[in-house]
Design an enzyme around this catalytic site. Structure first.
Site, mmCIF file in Angstrom:
data_model
loop_
_atom_site.group_PDB
_atom_site.id
_atom_site.type_symbol
_atom_site.label_atom_id
_atom_site.label_comp_id
_atom_site.label_asym_id
_atom_site.label_seq_id
_atom_site.Cartn_x
_atom_site.Cartn_y
_atom_site.Cartn_z
ATOM 1 N N ASP A 74 7.361 114.157 76.904
ATOM 2 C CA ASP A 74 8.737 113.568 76.261
ATOM 3 C C ASP A 74 9.640 114.695 76.092
ATOM 4 O O ASP A 74 9.459 115.738 76.312
ATOM 5 C CB ASP A 74 8.380 112.722 75.093
ATOM 6 C CG ASP A 74 7.822 113.611 73.911
ATOM 7 O OD1 ASP A 74 7.504 115.218 74.147
ATOM 8 O OD2 ASP A 74 7.569 113.064 72.720
ATOM 9 N N ASN B 178 5.308 108.786 61.131
ATOM 10 C CA ASN B 178 5.690 107.241 61.360
ATOM 11 C C ASN B 178 4.484 106.553 62.213
ATOM 12 O O ASN B 178 4.518 105.474 62.568
ATOM 13 C CB ASN B 178 7.045 106.950 61.658
ATOM 14 C CG ASN B 178 7.288 107.623 63.087
ATOM 15 O OD1 ASN B 178 6.536 108.297 63.827
ATOM 16 N ND2 ASN B 178 8.734 107.502 63.496
ATOM 17 N N HIS C 67 4.126 107.525 65.355
ATOM 18 C CA HIS C 67 4.462 107.608 66.805
ATOM 19 C C HIS C 67 3.538 108.319 67.821
ATOM 20 O O HIS C 67 3.167 109.477 67.081
ATOM 21 C CB HIS C 67 5.970 107.876 66.939
ATOM 22 C CG HIS C 67 6.344 109.501 66.757
ATOM 23 N ND1 HIS C 67 7.625 109.483 66.522
ATOM 24 C CD2 HIS C 67 5.617 110.539 66.800
ATOM 25 C CE1 HIS C 67 7.628 110.951 66.404
ATOM 26 N NE2 HIS C 67 6.576 111.519 66.654
ATOM 27 N N GLU D 32 7.507 104.662 69.642
ATOM 28 C CA GLU D 32 7.977 104.524 68.226
ATOM 29 C C GLU D 32 7.381 103.376 67.652
ATOM 30 O O GLU D 32 6.910 102.261 68.360
ATOM 31 C CB GLU D 32 9.467 104.626 67.683
ATOM 32 C CG GLU D 32 10.025 105.883 68.452
ATOM 33 C CD GLU D 32 9.935 106.866 67.263
ATOM 34 O OE1 GLU D 32 8.784 106.961 66.765
ATOM 35 O OE2 GLU D 32 10.866 107.821 67.489
HETATM 36 P P1 PGA Z 1 4.319 117.763 64.725
HETATM 37 O O1 PGA Z 1 4.862 116.713 65.422
HETATM 38 O O2 PGA Z 1 3.088 118.396 65.515
HETATM 39 O O3 PGA Z 1 5.566 118.766 64.822
HETATM 40 O O4 PGA Z 1 4.154 117.543 63.589
HETATM 41 C C1 PGA Z 1 4.260 115.796 65.809
HETATM 42 C C2 PGA Z 1 4.826 114.553 66.279
HETATM 43 O O5 PGA Z 1 5.952 114.031 66.025
HETATM 44 O O6 PGA Z 1 4.497 113.847 67.546
#
Ligand code: PGA
Length: 245
Positions: free
Chosen positions: A67, A136, A138, A143
Site C-alpha cells: 500500500d 482499527n 485494518h 479499512e
Molecule cells: P504499525 O502499523 O506496524 O506501525 O503498528 C500497522 C498497520 O497500521 O497496519
C-alpha cells in the site's frame, strides 16, 4: 491458522525471518509482499542481518508493494515506500527491476492498480505477504467495512488511520486516501504472516482472532486462510482467551 506467541519484537523478527525463508525454499523466483510500519521492522532487520553475514541470498526475490498513501511516493520521507527502502530494499540491495510498488503521486491511480494486479498475475501468486494490523483492525489500507473480495484500489482512509499514520512523518501530512492491495488479492497469497506487538494491539487482536468474522474488523476476514500465521508478542496476545505455541 497457526498462532505463535512470545518473545521480544526482535526475537519474533528473527523467528519470522527463519519461517519466511523456510516458506520460500525451493521457490525459483519468490514473490514477497512486505508491509511497511513499525511492527515488521525487526523482521526486515533480521533479513538484513542475515544478508550482511552472507547466510541469506535474496537475489531471486521479487517484491510487490502492499500500500501507499495517495499523494506520496518513495521520494517523500515517511511514505510506505520510503520506509521499505530504508529498512528492506536498500539493506538487501534490491534493484528497481525487482520491485513493483504503488506510486501514490501517479496521475492515473487506476492504472497503478492495474499494473500491480498484472505484476502479481504474471507471476502466478504471491508466495508470502507480511502484514501488520491497525488498531482499527485494518489490513494494509483495507479499512473497516471493506469488501473481502476487493482488488487493488484507491480508498478513503478511516479517521484512526489518518491520525495514527502521522507517526511515520516528521511533519503533519495529509493522509486522506490510500492505494492498496485488496483483501481479495491478499487472500490469494500462499502464506500470510500477520504480526502484532505491543499492548495497544491486544484488544484488536482479540477481536480479529476470537470475535465474529466481520468486515468491521478486516483482519478477521483472513482467519479462514489456510496459510495464515499469526505472530504476537505477549503484550499483543494479552487479551486472548486461547493460548498459542
Ligand atoms: P504499525 O502499523 O506496524 O506501525 O503498528 C500497522 C498497520 O497500521 O497496519
Amino acid at each position: 491458522m497457526k498462532l505463535t506467541v512470545g518473545g521480544t519484537p526482535q526475537e519474533m523478527g528473527a523467528q519470522v525471518a527463519d519461517r519466511v525463508i523456510q516458506c520460500l525454499e525451493g521457490v525459483k523466483t519468490p514473490l514477497v509482499c512486505p508491509a511497511s510500519g513499525t511492527t515488521p521492522a525487526p523482521l526486515y532487520h533480521a533479513f538484513a542481518g542475515r544478508h550482511r553475514r552472507g547466510v541469506l541470498d535474496t537475489g531471486a526475490w521479487r517484491f510487490v508493494g502492499l500500500d501507499e498513501w495517495v499523494g506520496l511516493n518513495g521520494n517523500d520521507e515517511g511514505s510506505c515506500r520510503w520506509w521499505l527502502d530504508k529498512d528492506l530494499f536498500l539493506p538487501l540491495g534490491v534493484g528497481e527491476d525487482r520491485i513493483c510498488f504503488f506510486d501514490g503521486r501517479a496521475y492515473d491511480l487506476v492504472a497503478e492498480c492495474e499494473t500491480t494486479e498484472r505484476f502479481i498475475e504474471e507471476r502466478g501468486k504471491m508466495d508470502v505477504v507480511i502484514l501488520g494490523i491497525g488498531t482499527n483492525g485494518h489490513i494494509a489500507m483495507n479499512e473497516p467495512g471493506t469488501d473481502v473480495m476487493a482488488r487493488s484500489r484507491v480508498v478513503t482512509l478511516h479517521p484512526t488511520t489518518q491520525s495514527v499514520g502521522q507517526k511515520y512523518f516528521t511533519k503533519q501530512t495529509e493522509l486522506e486516501k490510500g492505494i492498496t492491495l485488496g483483501l481479495g488479492t491478499i487472500r490469494e497469497a500462499r502464506h500470510i504472516f500477520l504480526l502484532a506487538t505491543g499492548e495497544h494491539k491486544a484488544s484488536i487482536i482479540r477481536q480479529a482472532l476470537e470475535g465474529p468474522v466481520s468486515a468491521d474488523v478486516p483482519a478477521s476476514l483472513l482467519r479462514d486462510h489456510p496459510g495464515l500465521e499469526v505472530w504476537l508478542d505477549e503484550a499483543a496476545a494479552g487479551e486472548l482467551r486461547l493460548g498459542g505455541n
